[in-house]
Each structure stands twice: as C-alpha cells, then as structure tokens.
Design an enzyme around this catalytic site. Structure first.
Site, short mmCIF file in Angstrom:
data_model
loop_
_atom_site.label_atom_id
_atom_site.label_comp_id
_atom_site.label_asym_id
_atom_site.label_seq_id
_atom_site.Cartn_x
_atom_site.Cartn_y
_atom_site.Cartn_z
N GLU A 54 71.91 3.07 20.32
CA GLU A 54 72.39 1.88 19.61
C GLU A 54 72.14 1.94 18.10
OE1 GLU A 54 70.61 1.91 22.35
OE2 GLU A 54 71.94 1.00 23.85
N HIS A 123 68.53 -6.68 30.61
CA HIS A 123 69.94 -6.72 30.24
C HIS A 123 70.41 -8.13 29.91
CE1 HIS A 123 69.63 -2.87 32.32
NE2 HIS A 123 70.75 -2.51 31.73
#
Length: 323
Positions: A54, A123
């Site tokens: 990321e 998540h």
C-alpha cells in the site's frame, strides 16, 4: 434515469472519466483482474495490478499526480491505509501547500469500509475521521448509487487528494442514477427529507437507518429532517446549521466509534454556532470503541440501528415538551 448498483455506478464513473481525460489511470490491488472491461477498453498501460504494497501504491500515486497524471488507486480495505499514511498524509496532503501551489496532487484513493460482510476487524475499521483531521485531504463517503457516481467523478477532477470511502454493505444495493453527465460537488450535503421536529445527520449506510427511523417517527407524529453529509471534508456546515435552526434538535449517526469522530465535530460545530437554536442537547449515536466483530449478527449490533435512532429522537422531542 437508470437503476444500477453502487458497484456499477463506480465502474461507470471510472470509465467515463478515463474516456474524458487521457491523464486518468487506475492501479492497485487486483484492479486489472476485477475490472477487465477497463483493461479491454483502455489497455494495460492505464489499468494495472500492483503488488500488495500500500505504501508503494500511494507513493506512486503521489508522484504520478505531481507529474500531471490523475491516478485512481484501490487499496481494498480501509485498515490497509495504515501502511500508506506517510505517502497520503505527509506527502500528498502537504506537498501542494509546501510547494506554494506550484504542484497539484489530483489523486483518488478508493477503500472499502464498514460492517455487513463479516470480514473481521483487520479488514473492517471506519477510519474516515483520521483523514478528515489531516490537512490537504478531502474525504467523501456516499450512501446512494447516484452519489457514488457523481462524487467519484468530481473527486477524479479535483486537484487535491481525495479519500473515497466505499461502505461494503452498499456495494450491491441499487438506486436511480441520472443519465448523461452526472456530477455531485464535493462539500455539498443532501437533504433527503424535510422535517420540523428533529434533524438526523448521517452518512454511508446509516443514512438508510435514519430513513427507516424517520418513517417510524412520522407514524408517531414526529417530523424528522434527514441530512446526508456525503462529503465529510469539506463539510457542508451551512446545511447543518440551517436544519438545526429549523428543528432545534439534532441526532448525529455514524458507524465509526464515538471518540473524536465526525459526529463529535458536527456536535461541537452546532454547539458553537447554533446553541441559541437548540431545544435539547445534541445526541450522538455511533459504533462502540472496540474492534469490529467477525460475526454477522454481532456486526448488526455494532452499527446504530433504526430503533435506537427512533428512541433518541423521541427522547429529544420529549426533553423539549417537558422543558
């Protein structure tokens, strides 16, 4: 008008903007795999898969934006933003200011957030307030298919970095989307329902809970006005004040936890600028200060539901009646 899902509205927005502007490109975790229609139309140079990294994705986006491109990056789940904080907050959010406006950073970061799919705490974490608090960034979190499309198109055209939060539970819900060019300006809330007794302020999936609560309240003789913030930064302060000055009562509802959340900002703003109009205390209904559960039934308990909103509104109206 056509009735499409939120996911289809997102796909339409991306495709239309890539057709309109050749500087728009998309890359991220699985985007070429998930969006084969974009690869087929625009080619692998403009739609690319990336490693699960990321920070590298966000850093590449900041560099691409500074060089004149308009990247859209998909980091999948909101907690993964933790790996890209330096690139998003410390670089993309600040470098336009530090350059004295010489550089633009037109990039969009797509992330999924919220309960509804039982994906577990690592998540599922509503982090939108982190980025509202970060200078130089804009933050949106829509609730309807039309707003997903209109806000995403506006975000892609904006010359600043925009965090675009997509509530997981809304992806397959459908709604009417206007035909042709459809833009929703950043910083403009939507009044979904006019009312006179209490204002319900929300965003993302809890907007639907406010709509259900307003229906129940109407049956009980209480008129609720619904404000869908849509854009968390810029925040439509004028819309909030106008509604509160009309109703005198406000309930702010969101899934993210209470402490230092968007609801806290709205509550403080109302107290500072419309205290004289308040007939009852500001009320916040939020998620708990705990990691999100993996169980679907527990997830539903995690999110403020319509019955809790009804109870809060009834209590505020009762506070006025017995004042």
């Amino acid at each position: 008008m056509s009735r499409i899902t939120v996911n289809e509205a997102i796909a339409q927005a991306i495709a239309e903007e890539m057709r309109r502007d050749s500087s728009v490109l998309m890359f991220g975790e699985g985007v070429a795999t998930k969006r084969g229609e974009l690869v087929a139309e625009f080619g692998a140079a403009r739609v690319r898969n990336t490693p699960l990294a990321e920070g590298i994705i966000a850093g590449t986006a900041a560099g691409a934006a500074a060089s004149g491109l308009r990247p859209i990056v998909d980091l999948l789940f909101a907690p993964f933003l933790c790996y890209a904080m330096d690139e998003i907050v410390n670089s993309a959010g600040k470098l336009r200011y530090l350059s004295g406006g010489q550089f633009r950073f037109p990039l969009v970061v797509l992330v999924q957030s919220g309960a509804g799919w039982a994906v577990g705490a690592q998540h599922n974490h509503n982090l939108e307030a982190w980025f509202v608090h970060s200078p130089g960034l804009k933050v949106v979190m829509p609730s309807s298919a039309a707003d997903f499309k209109g806000l995403l198109k506006a975000a892609i055209r904006d010359d600043n970095p925009v965090l675009f939060f997509m509530d997981l539970a809304l992806g397959y819900q459908s709604g009417e989307v206007p035909a042709g060019e459809h833009l929703v300006p950043l910083g403009c809330a939507a009044t979904l329902r006019e009312g006179s007794d209490v204002t319900l302020v929300s965003y993302a999936k809890t907007v639907q809970h406010c709509v259900a609560a307003a229906d129940t309240l109407a049956e009980q003789g209480i008129s609720a006005e619904i404000i869908d913030l849509r854009s968390l930064k810029p925040l439509d302060e004028a819309a909030i004040l106008a509604s509160v000055r009309k109703t005198g009562r406000i309930v702010v509802v969101h899934e993210a936890s209470r402490l230092c959340g968007v609801g806290a900002e709205v509550a403080a703003f109302v107290a500072e600028h419309a205290f004289e109009a308040l007939r009852a205390p500001v009320r916040r209904l939020t998620g708990p200060d705990t990691p999100a559960p993996s169980s679907w039934p527990l997830e539903q308990a995690f999110v403020p539901q319509a019955d809790a909103i009804v109870a809060a509104a009834r209590d505020l109206v009762g506070t006025r009646e017995h004042a």
